[in-house]
Design a protein around this motif. Structure first.
Motif, mmCIF file in Angstrom:
data_model
loop_
_atom_site.group_PDB
_atom_site.id
_atom_site.type_symbol
_atom_site.label_atom_id
_atom_site.label_comp_id
_atom_site.label_asym_id
_atom_site.label_seq_id
_atom_site.Cartn_x
_atom_site.Cartn_y
_atom_site.Cartn_z
ATOM 1 N N ILE A 238 0.916 -1.196 -0.018
ATOM 2 C CA ILE A 238 -0.066 -0.112 0.027
ATOM 3 C C ILE A 238 1.098 1.183 -0.140
ATOM 4 C CG2 ILE A 238 -1.756 1.510 1.244
ATOM 5 C CD1 ILE A 238 -2.719 -0.979 -0.299
ATOM 6 N N PRO A 239 1.632 1.321 1.050
ATOM 7 C CA PRO A 239 2.726 2.606 0.940
ATOM 8 C C PRO A 239 3.545 2.666 -0.528
ATOM 9 C CG PRO A 239 2.823 1.782 3.101
ATOM 10 C CD PRO A 239 2.387 0.495 2.140
ATOM 11 N N GLY A 240 3.922 1.454 -0.721
ATOM 12 C CA GLY A 240 4.698 1.636 -2.177
ATOM 13 C C GLY A 240 3.891 1.923 -3.250
ATOM 14 N N GLY A 241 2.558 1.407 -3.478
ATOM 15 C CA GLY A 241 1.831 1.883 -4.569
ATOM 16 C C GLY A 241 1.111 3.065 -4.254
ATOM 17 N N MET A 242 0.817 3.663 -3.207
ATOM 18 C CA MET A 242 0.509 4.841 -3.007
ATOM 19 C C MET A 242 1.776 5.913 -3.442
ATOM 20 S SD MET A 242 -2.368 5.426 -1.950
ATOM 21 C CE MET A 242 -2.629 7.291 -1.628
ATOM 22 N N ALA A 243 3.160 5.613 -3.199
ATOM 23 C CA ALA A 243 4.163 6.251 -3.544
ATOM 24 C C ALA A 243 4.300 6.326 -5.140
ATOM 25 C CB ALA A 243 5.412 6.023 -3.032
ATOM 26 N N TYR A 244 3.886 5.398 -5.783
ATOM 27 C CA TYR A 244 4.082 5.027 -7.094
ATOM 28 C C TYR A 244 2.935 5.932 -7.756
ATOM 29 C CZ TYR A 244 5.554 2.173 -11.079
ATOM 30 O OH TYR A 244 6.442 1.925 -12.232
ATOM 31 N N LEU A 245 1.566 6.125 -7.047
ATOM 32 C CA LEU A 245 0.521 6.720 -7.663
ATOM 33 C C LEU A 245 0.964 8.183 -7.369
ATOM 34 C CD1 LEU A 245 -2.328 6.648 -8.309
ATOM 35 C CD2 LEU A 245 -3.115 6.688 -5.785
ATOM 36 N N VAL A 246 1.526 8.765 -6.313
ATOM 37 C CA VAL A 246 1.898 10.104 -6.288
ATOM 38 C C VAL A 246 2.783 10.474 -7.301
ATOM 39 C CG1 VAL A 246 2.923 11.625 -4.874
ATOM 40 C CG2 VAL A 246 1.221 10.208 -3.741
ATOM 41 N N GLU A 247 3.706 9.729 -7.426
ATOM 42 C CA GLU A 247 4.770 9.917 -8.482
ATOM 43 C C GLU A 247 4.104 10.111 -10.113
ATOM 44 O OE1 GLU A 247 8.249 7.594 -10.795
ATOM 45 O OE2 GLU A 247 7.447 6.703 -8.758
ATOM 46 N N VAL A 248 3.329 9.061 -10.312
ATOM 47 C CA VAL A 248 2.777 9.357 -11.795
ATOM 48 C C VAL A 248 1.662 10.382 -11.886
ATOM 49 C CG1 VAL A 248 1.341 7.867 -13.483
ATOM 50 C CG2 VAL A 248 3.268 6.670 -11.958
ATOM 51 N N THR A 249 0.793 10.467 -10.691
ATOM 52 C CA THR A 249 -0.239 11.526 -10.894
ATOM 53 C C THR A 249 0.317 13.049 -10.674
ATOM 54 O OG1 THR A 249 -0.538 11.268 -8.617
ATOM 55 C CG2 THR A 249 -2.047 10.067 -9.998
ATOM 56 N N SER A 250 1.675 12.924 -10.211
ATOM 57 C CA SER A 250 2.161 14.289 -10.330
ATOM 58 C C SER A 250 2.079 14.991 -11.403
ATOM 59 C CB SER A 250 3.617 14.394 -9.512
ATOM 60 O OG SER A 250 4.509 13.632 -10.253
ATOM 61 N N PHE A 251 2.344 14.058 -12.627
ATOM 62 C CA PHE A 251 2.481 14.705 -14.093
ATOM 63 C C PHE A 251 1.452 14.196 -14.953
ATOM 64 C CE2 PHE A 251 4.888 10.956 -15.115
ATOM 65 C CZ PHE A 251 4.467 10.649 -16.425
ATOM 66 N N THR A 252 0.587 13.183 -14.496
ATOM 67 C CA THR A 252 -0.603 12.849 -15.437
ATOM 68 C C THR A 252 -1.663 13.548 -14.999
ATOM 69 O OG1 THR A 252 -1.277 11.082 -13.608
ATOM 70 C CG2 THR A 252 0.052 10.459 -15.619
ATOM 71 N N LEU A 253 -1.791 14.107 -13.655
ATOM 72 C CA LEU A 253 -2.826 15.286 -13.399
ATOM 73 C C LEU A 253 -2.574 16.623 -14.099
ATOM 74 C CD1 LEU A 253 -3.791 14.551 -9.780
ATOM 75 C CD2 LEU A 253 -4.984 14.137 -11.716
ATOM 76 N N MET A 254 -1.476 16.728 -14.555
ATOM 77 C CA MET A 254 -1.086 17.828 -15.479
ATOM 78 C C MET A 254 -1.891 17.869 -16.626
ATOM 79 S SD MET A 254 2.687 18.842 -15.397
ATOM 80 C CE MET A 254 3.591 17.051 -15.547
ATOM 81 N N CYS A 375 13.249 -2.823 -0.694
ATOM 82 C CA CYS A 375 13.847 -3.942 -0.170
ATOM 83 C C CYS A 375 14.198 -3.795 1.471
ATOM 84 C CB CYS A 375 15.216 -4.100 -1.028
ATOM 85 S SG CYS A 375 14.714 -4.352 -2.669
ATOM 86 N N TYR A 376 14.475 -2.923 1.846
ATOM 87 C CA TYR A 376 14.773 -2.480 3.004
ATOM 88 C C TYR A 376 13.806 -2.193 3.899
ATOM 89 C CZ TYR A 376 19.632 -2.739 1.618
ATOM 90 O OH TYR A 376 20.602 -3.071 1.047
ATOM 91 N N ARG A 377 12.380 -2.527 3.353
ATOM 92 C CA ARG A 377 11.018 -2.187 4.059
ATOM 93 C C ARG A 377 11.054 -0.585 4.579
ATOM 94 N NH1 ARG A 377 11.537 -6.693 1.972
ATOM 95 N NH2 ARG A 377 10.560 -8.389 2.709
ATOM 96 N N ILE A 378 11.471 0.174 3.896
ATOM 97 C CA ILE A 378 11.102 1.610 4.136
ATOM 98 C C ILE A 378 10.177 2.041 2.887
ATOM 99 C CG2 ILE A 378 12.372 3.746 4.297
ATOM 100 C CD1 ILE A 378 14.898 2.398 5.178
ATOM 101 N N THR A 379 9.178 2.359 3.517
ATOM 102 C CA THR A 379 8.056 2.826 2.325
ATOM 103 C C THR A 379 7.404 4.050 2.745
ATOM 104 O OG1 THR A 379 6.434 1.421 3.501
ATOM 105 C CG2 THR A 379 7.630 0.449 1.439
ATOM 106 N N PHE A 380 7.088 4.319 4.431
ATOM 107 C CA PHE A 380 6.508 5.488 4.488
ATOM 108 C C PHE A 380 6.949 6.560 4.247
ATOM 109 C CE2 PHE A 380 4.462 8.203 7.767
ATOM 110 C CZ PHE A 380 2.949 8.142 7.292
ATOM 111 N N THR A 381 8.193 6.710 4.730
ATOM 112 C CA THR A 381 9.001 8.238 4.471
ATOM 113 C C THR A 381 8.895 8.653 3.016
ATOM 114 O OG1 THR A 381 10.197 7.711 6.545
ATOM 115 C CG2 THR A 381 11.018 9.486 4.857
ATOM 116 N N PRO A 382 9.459 7.581 2.413
ATOM 117 C CA PRO A 382 9.313 8.080 0.661
ATOM 118 C C PRO A 382 7.962 8.444 0.178
ATOM 119 C CG PRO A 382 10.342 6.049 0.864
ATOM 120 C CD PRO A 382 9.864 6.324 2.168
#
Length: 457
Positions: A238-254, A375-382
């Protein structure tokens, strides 16, 4: 074989397949642009919404890669097979959520003030893609499974075959012929639907017949829902997918905000977004290959080898990103002319591609860092960094520059305002994630050294 050669070979194979898939969008963009500027503008809006939904969902599935690669490294094939079956429950939930979003685009279209004349075609386009979502997610699970094993060749072969079907099918359905009336941009969606179901069926055939998969005992009776495993999927996915979503929507929403600037602006942005997506496939492929190796060594209990794989992938991404950006800076006008025969669209797109060249360097570095942090289970901060820098500075900053002005500077209603702000946001994300990755690798290595010292004491 050295770590660099292993990662490069894996990444190269993945890249060919990823480019084939990305060519789906490029083909649609070129075909729609040649058909009419109105079709290209509708595709720009429709694909922005679809990608925003789809990328968030596949981001969750892709986040399963380190889990499966660690099981592979630990030599636990039966546990890996059981985990794969559990992921089907997750896939069902993701499909329901995705279909609901694609069938209800109205509020988003109205909020973004997409012209009324464009909305009908966009709705039809998304409705067809909603039906194509389930096979697409199932094939993504199959793809992630193969990547975790370090065997992406079958995936690439299937994706290349799908492209050979997609190109003529899209041309025929968009422009019509042979007794079929032209479907316009909706024809692109129908072609995607046919291809997705074909890929799913071939994936099932491979799983059933190829000896590579026999050790994983995939075709035993389906277990009941295991909430412990699903919880692990969710915590990482979920955090990984949400980060991916934010990344992509940051320019697709443009695309939605730029749509109010007219057909020329929308069409030129679609060209720039398409090229940015194509370039992104290179660091994405390296990130996939590198994360598979890092998680493999982690599962095998070799943290020093995992660290070497991290920095090998990081350097490889930096080199390729700089090279591709330089090429785009030189060839921006020629590339824009390939996409559109309309001089105004090609000229504006050429200017946007200069920003894409700079944007890509930050985009490439954050891609590999984001994957390796999982891989190091760090997802929320990103995820927090993506939201603040890409949605806040990038998207909101671009909207402010374009329509409201900033301080003493008046509004600059142009797609350039959005790309300039997004480039600044992406650069800050890349620097922040690189620092976080350095910290994670150092902490993991120190922890492993302490554990070895304690075991030998």
């Amino acid at each position: 074989m050295s770590e660099l050669r292993l990662i490069s070979k894996h990444a190269g194979t993945v890249l060919v397949g990823q480019l084939a898939v990305m060519a789906f969008g490029v083909v649609d963009t070129v075909i729609a642009g040649r058909y009419s500027d109105q079709a290209l503008a509708a595709l720009s809006v429709g694909s922005a919404i679809y990608i925003s939904v789809y990328v968030g969902l596949i981001g969750i599935v892709q986040a399963l890669l380190p889990i499966w690669a660690e099981l592979h490294g630990a030599r636990r094939p039966e546990a890996l097979g059981a985990s794969l079956r559990q992921s089907l429950y997750l896939c069902a939930l993701l499909t329901l959520a995705g279909v609901a979003a694609l069938l209800s685009p109205g509020p988003l279209l109205r909020w973004a003030q997409v012209p009324e004349a464009m909305q009908g075609e966009v709705r039809q386009y998304l409705a067809v893609l909603a039906v194509a979502l389930l096979p697409s997610l199932l094939f993504r699970i199959y793809s992630t499974f193969n990547q975790s094993l370090g065997h992406p060749l079958l995936i690439t072969a299937l994706q290349l075959g799908a492209l050979l079907v997609k190109i003529p099918l899209s041309i025929w359905l968009v422009a019509g012929g042979g007794g079929l009336a032209p479907l316009g941009v909706v024809g692109c969606a129908w072609a995607t639907l046919v291809v997705n179901y074909g890929l799913m069926l071939f994936a099932l055939l491979m799983l059933r017949t190829q000896g590579l998969y026999h050790p994983y005992l995939l075709w035993v009776a389906m277990e009941k829902l295991d909430w412990r495993q699903i919880g692990g999927f969710v915590r990482l996915g979920i955090p990984g997918g949400m980060a991916y979503l934010v990344e992509v929507t940051s320019f697709t929403l443009m695309a939605l905000f730029i749509a109010r600037l007219g057909t020329t602006a929308s069409a030129s942005h679609q060209i720039a977004a398409s090229m940015a997506s194509v370039l992104y496939m290179v660091p994405l492929s390296i990130a996939i290959a590198c994360s598979a190796r890092v998680s493999f060594w982690t599962g095998a209990g070799q943290s020093a080898q995992a660290a070497r794989a991290v920095w090998t992938g990081f350097r490889l991404v930096a080199l390729t990103a700089i090279t591709l950006s330089a090429i785009l800076l030189i060839a921006s006008r020629s590339i824009a002319g390939l996409y559109s025969a309309t001089p105004a669209v090609a000229q504006l797109a050429a200017g946007l591609l200069l920003w894409v060249a700079v944007y890509h360097v930050g985009d490439a570095m954050q891609a590999v860092c984001g994957f390796l942090l999982r891989c190091y289970r760090i997802t929320f901060t990103p995820l927090l960094l993506y939201a603040v820098m890409l949605w806040g500075l990038g998207l909101l900053g671009g909207y402010t520059l374009a329509y409201q002005g900033l301080g003493p500077y008046p509004a600059m209603p142009s797609a350039v305002s959005f790309w300039a702000a997004s480039t600044a946001g992406m650069a800050l994300v890349a620097l922040s994630l690189a620092g976080l990755l350095w910290y994670a690798v150092r902490r993991s290595t120190r922890s492993a050294v302490k554990s070895e010292a304690a075991a030998t004491a």
